[in-house]
Enzyme design. Structure first.
Site, PDB file in Angstrom:
ATOM      1  N   GLN A   1       0.753  -1.419   0.087  1.00  0.00           N
ATOM      2  CA  GLN A   1       0.012   0.033  -0.174  1.00  0.00           C
ATOM      3  C   GLN A   1       0.842   1.347  -0.050  1.00  0.00           C
ATOM      4  O   GLN A   1       0.937   2.156  -0.878  1.00  0.00           O
ATOM      5  CB  GLN A   1      -0.971   0.006   1.127  1.00  0.00           C
ATOM      6  CG  GLN A   1      -1.720   1.102   1.368  1.00  0.00           C
ATOM      7  CD  GLN A   1      -3.037   1.164   2.483  1.00  0.00           C
ATOM      8  OE1 GLN A   1      -3.678   0.152   2.643  1.00  0.00           O
ATOM      9  NE2 GLN A   1      -2.667   1.955   3.609  1.00  0.00           N
TER      10      GLN A   1
ATOM     11  N   ARG B   1      18.722  -8.520  41.858  1.00  0.00           N
ATOM     12  CA  ARG B   1      19.480  -7.193  41.816  1.00  0.00           C
ATOM     13  C   ARG B   1      19.545  -6.343  43.272  1.00  0.00           C
ATOM     14  O   ARG B   1      18.295  -6.271  43.853  1.00  0.00           O
ATOM     15  CB  ARG B   1      19.508  -6.236  40.881  1.00  0.00           C
ATOM     16  CG  ARG B   1      20.360  -5.356  40.767  1.00  0.00           C
ATOM     17  CD  ARG B   1      21.664  -5.571  40.273  1.00  0.00           C
ATOM     18  NE  ARG B   1      22.483  -4.644  39.898  1.00  0.00           N
ATOM     19  CZ  ARG B   1      23.661  -4.868  39.385  1.00  0.00           C
ATOM     20  NH1 ARG B   1      24.572  -6.069  39.481  1.00  0.00           N
ATOM     21  NH2 ARG B   1      24.418  -3.811  39.118  1.00  0.00           N
TER      22      ARG B   1
ATOM     23  N   ASP C   1       0.262   5.728  11.411  1.00  0.00           N
ATOM     24  CA  ASP C   1       1.041   6.664  12.659  1.00  0.00           C
ATOM     25  C   ASP C   1       0.090   6.952  13.762  1.00  0.00           C
ATOM     26  O   ASP C   1      -0.998   7.283  13.817  1.00  0.00           O
ATOM     27  CB  ASP C   1       1.186   7.901  11.833  1.00  0.00           C
ATOM     28  CG  ASP C   1       2.078   8.898  12.720  1.00  0.00           C
ATOM     29  OD1 ASP C   1       3.347   8.984  13.117  1.00  0.00           O
ATOM     30  OD2 ASP C   1       1.148   9.617  13.170  1.00  0.00           O
TER      31      ASP C   1
ATOM     32  N   GLU D   1       0.936   0.405  10.223  1.00  0.00           N
ATOM     33  CA  GLU D   1      -0.614   0.264  10.417  1.00  0.00           C
ATOM     34  C   GLU D   1      -1.101   1.597  10.917  1.00  0.00           C
ATOM     35  O   GLU D   1      -2.251   1.591  11.641  1.00  0.00           O
ATOM     36  CB  GLU D   1      -0.820  -0.596  11.678  1.00  0.00           C
ATOM     37  CG  GLU D   1      -1.112  -2.378  11.082  1.00  0.00           C
ATOM     38  CD  GLU D   1      -1.376  -2.350   9.472  1.00  0.00           C
ATOM     39  OE1 GLU D   1      -2.307  -1.689   9.293  1.00  0.00           O
ATOM     40  OE2 GLU D   1      -1.031  -3.189   8.926  1.00  0.00           O
TER      41      GLU D   1
ATOM     42  N   GLY E   1      22.675  -0.554  33.991  1.00  0.00           N
ATOM     43  CA  GLY E   1      23.653  -0.918  33.065  1.00  0.00           C
ATOM     44  C   GLY E   1      23.178  -2.344  32.317  1.00  0.00           C
ATOM     45  O   GLY E   1      23.275  -2.291  30.946  1.00  0.00           O
TER      46      GLY E   1
END
Ligand SMILES: CC/C=C\C/C=C\C/C=C\C/C=C\C/C=C\C/C=C/C(=O)SCCNC(=O)CCNC(=O)[C@H](O)C(C)(C)COP(=O)(O)OP(=O)(O)OC[C@H]1O[C@@H](n2cnc3c(N)ncnc32)[C@H](O)[C@@H]1OP(=O)(O)O
Ligand code: FAD
Length: 669
Positions: A142, A315, A431, A429, A406
């Site tokens: 398209q 962490r 914007d 599809e 990081g």
């Protein structure tokens, strides 16, 4: 423990033990049914256990290697689908878990739906079986170099020649070159091409045509056709597995019956005949795909959140006193306030995606019965939800990368590639800004019809309550009052309606409707977002009304729903205050309640992401491993990098040694 791929020690066992709900039952709530859990699990494991589908070195491949690898995976997936006689549902899931964008996505996702939606029964009988057997590969051509959003501005022409009963497809300008279609560059043999239909000297606008592009014998482009890939894209690996292509036609002839003729026809004599269906049905394939993109948003978001939650539980930083343990970063309130709304959003998008699928199916059934009344609503909902969920998901994946510190920046975290693959969803599809303006147009039309007494229906039904919603004041008095769904719904409805009415009033002051719409477009975007957020919140509440089984599952979902709504309220506080829906005090109470809800989610966080039931293969992240054994995995992964193939790097002799040996003297020293 369905999702374990390996690993002998469960470093997250302590986290899993603190959950207050039945994780298996939550998997059912997430997937939609026990059957869905089972089939997802089976397909994910099938892919994870097959060495051809490995993807751990994908980001290190060159573009050519990556593309070839994609062809190999697609062919192997097809082989497995045929050998195992998989159902369509199973085959779709298998492709999803292969997790590498490629021509097959467009073949199944747009080419086949375009023919099914816009082809006559006869055309479907001819083309769909060939596509289903992969005797042909198709794409959706398209967009052009010069126009994407403005579909009516496309320039490719298809001129009917009554002498030969053919259309002549032509690219009259450089800007009319087809540009972007996935699968077009190297793989497709056919395309549904959108072109201006010209017959008997008249331009009838954009229509779809099936055009063969490449020989079925040797894959070379057919005469008059220029084809190629449009070049490398954002990020390493990622969407570069897709051959987005360029296509030009030099007076290429196709038989008349290759015009998709369900909506309109050209007769043997060249007469144009339009059926009595809305011309917007031409855009049906886009509506279908936008609906699937909303479901995909919850997949991508939940994937990123799963990585960030598990890693945040592993962490540790700071907090050690007198040699005691350090603090898991997941315990920091800032980490929670950034991460838990994203967790809640993943669930919210999952449920609104489920609802949108239902809406789409319902609208399709009505269309079959020639009832076109719900088409504008379907367009507004798919456009708006596609826009809001993809924008938020793209931002959220990046936020999850930051939440992983990081290590989130390493390819082995899985997050950079996920972001690079995902972010074009904000553009393709439709914007996201262009689509929100479509929603705003729909809202302005609905508001203008209120004056004539027309009762709005569907997702705009709340606007019918205009007398009350324009003047109501929230009765919230304590933080706990914000747990009342009615209190939340009322302020979201009032905010959306007041913003829409304000826009409509301001537009009416402009010299013309068009000028007013253009001038007010930044405000209209915000109004559209408010309306779409209301839909998501409402659908989450509606989900909670359904029969939800399993110990503690409903309570967890209630918490997540409240977090989603109150987080939006906090984020868009300006809207709620400026429209007078709440007071600053009530805004502060909402924030207070949000903090309490985060504390309730904390012991359940790891289990809530386990409920997504993702294999380590699908997550593809050393940080998001099910067993939480992050550090050895990170360490091992580093050694796989091609730079580590030799101890002394290539280039040492030419560029490092001379420098270090000072053979190039700096004359002034
Ligand atoms: C680590 C790895 C991880 C994961 C990887 C795994 C897998 C990845 C997998 C998959 C990826 C695969 C596939 C997806 C990817 C890409 C595919 C992309 C494809 C494409 O992009 S195709 C091209 C899409 N193009 C667009 O969307 C163009 C956008 N423009 C438009 O839609 C319209 O032109 C626009 C802007 C809506 C119309 O504007 P305008 O108002 O000018 O239009 P009209 O005059 O034509 O219409 C007026 C009237 O019609 C109403 N209307 C418009 N659209 C529709 C519609 N669709 N349905 C119903 N009605 C519609 C409009 O509101 C007006 O109504 P009104 O007159 O106001 O009542
Ligand atoms: C990865 C990827 C895959 C794709 N796959 C396909 C495919 O398979 N087939 C296919 O046909 N196409 C495909 N496309 C093309 C895609 O559909 C278009 O790029 C998309 O619709 C946006 O159109 P555009 O590029 O013309 O953007 P533009 O419209 O040129 O947008 C540029 C800027 O202008 C703004 N803008 C445009 N119009 C307005 C307006 N009216 N008001 C305010 N602002 C406006 C936009 O918000 C944006 O900021 C793909 C694109 C990508 C990135």
């Amino acid at each position: 423990m369905a999702a374990v791929d390996g690993g002998e020690v469960d470093h997250l066992a302590g986290e899993r033990a603190t959950a207050h709900f039945d994780v298996d039952a939550m998997k059912v709530a997430w997937a939609g049914s026990r059957h869905a859990v089972e089939v997802n699990d089976r397909m994910a494991r099938l892919v994870a256990s097959d060495p051809v589908f490995r993807k751990d070195t994908r980001t290190m491949l060159s573009r050519k290697e990556l593309f070839k690898d994609t062809l190999k995976k697609a062919a192997h997936a097809w082989k497995r689908i045929v050998e195992l006689r998989l159902t369509e549902e199973e085959a779709n899931l298998l492709r999803l878990y292969v997790d590498q964008p490629g021509y097959v996505d467009l073949h199944w996702g747009m080419f086949v739906p375009a023919i099914k939606g816009q082809g006559t029964e006869e055309q479907q009988k001819k083309w769909v079986p060939m596509a289903y057997k992969f005797q042909i590969i198709g794409c959706y051509a398209q967009t052009e170099l010069g126009h994407g959003s403005n579909v009516q501005g496309l320039e490719t022409t298809a001129t009917f020649d009554p002498n030969t009963d053919e259309f002549v497809v032509h690219s009259p300008t450089l800007t009319s070159s087809k540009w972007w279609p996935g699968g077009l560059g190297k793989a497709s043999t056919h395309a549904v091409v959108y072109a201006r239909l010209i017959t008997q000297g008249k331009d009838y606008g954009i229509h779809g045509f099936i055009v063969q592009l490449r020989s079925l014998d040797d894959h070379s482009p057919l005469p008059g056709i220029t084809l190629g890939d449009i070049g490398g894209k954002f990020g390493s690996g990622a969407y570069n597995s897709m051959d987005n292509g360029v296509l030009r036609f030099d007076h290429v002839r196709i038989p008349r019956d290759q015009m998709l003729m369900r909506l309109s026809q050209v007769t043997r004599e060249g007469k144009y005949v339009h059926s009595d269906v809305p011309k917007q049905l031409l855009y049906g394939t886009m509506v279908y795909v936008r609906q699937t993109i909303v479901a995909d948003a919850s997949k991508a978001l939940s994937r990123a959140v799963c990585i960030a939650v598990r890693y945040s539980a592993i962490r540790k930083q700071f907090g050690s006193q007198a040699g005691g343990p350090e603090t898991q970063v997941l315990n920091y309130k800032t980490q929670q306030s950034r991460l838990f709304p994203l967790l809640a959003s993943a669930y919210a998008y999952r449920f609104v995606g489920e609802w949108l699928k239902w809406l789409y199916t319902d609208v399709m059934q009505k269309l079959e019965a020639k009832d076109y009344s719900t088409l504008p609503e379907a367009h507004a909902c798919t456009a708006g939800l596609k826009s809001v969920t993809t924008s938020a998901t793209a931002d959220a994946i990046e936020e999850c990368r930051k939440l992983c510190g990081g290590h989130g920046y390493l390819n082995s975290s899985g997050l950079p590639e996920l972001f690079a693959v995902y972010v074009p969803a904000c553009t393709y599809e439709g914007d996201n800004v262009v689509l929100l303006l479509q929603v705003a147009r729909f809202l302005m039309k609905t508001v203008s019809q209120l004056a004539s007494g027309k009762q709005p229906v569907g997702t705009t039904a709340y606007m019918g309550n205009i007398q009350y919603l324009m003047q109501c004041k929230s009765a919230v008095n304590t933080a706990g009052d914000w747990l009342n769904p009615a209190a939340i719904k009322e302020v979201f409805e009032a905010r959306a309606l007041r913003m829409a009415v304000n826009c409509a009033q301001n537009i009416s002051k402009a010299p013309s409707q068009e000028e007013g719409f253009s001038e007010l477009s930044p405000d209209l975007l915000e109004s559209a977002v408010a309306h779409v957020q209301l839909i998501i919140v409402t659908k989450f509440f509606e989900k909670l009304q359904q029969d939800i089984i399993g110990h503690g599952v409903k309570e967890q979902l209630q918490n997540l729903c409240n977090i989603y709504a109150l987080f939006l309220l906090h984020k868009h506080l300006g809207d709620f205050l400026s429209t007078g829906c709440i007071t600053p005090k009530q805004g502060a109470l909402a924030n207070e309640q949000l903090g309490r809800l985060y504390a309730q989610v904390r012991p359940n966080a790891v289990a809530l992401v386990d409920a997504f039931d993702y294999t380590d293969h699908y997550l593809s992240s050393v940080l998001g491993r099910y067993d939480g054994d992050v550090y050895p995995a990170l360490y091992a992964e580093a050694w796989k990098d091609p730079l580590n193939e030799t101890v002394i790097p290539d280039g040492y002799q030419e560029h490092l040694r001379p420098l270090l040996k000072q053979q190039l003297k700096f004359s002034r020293l």
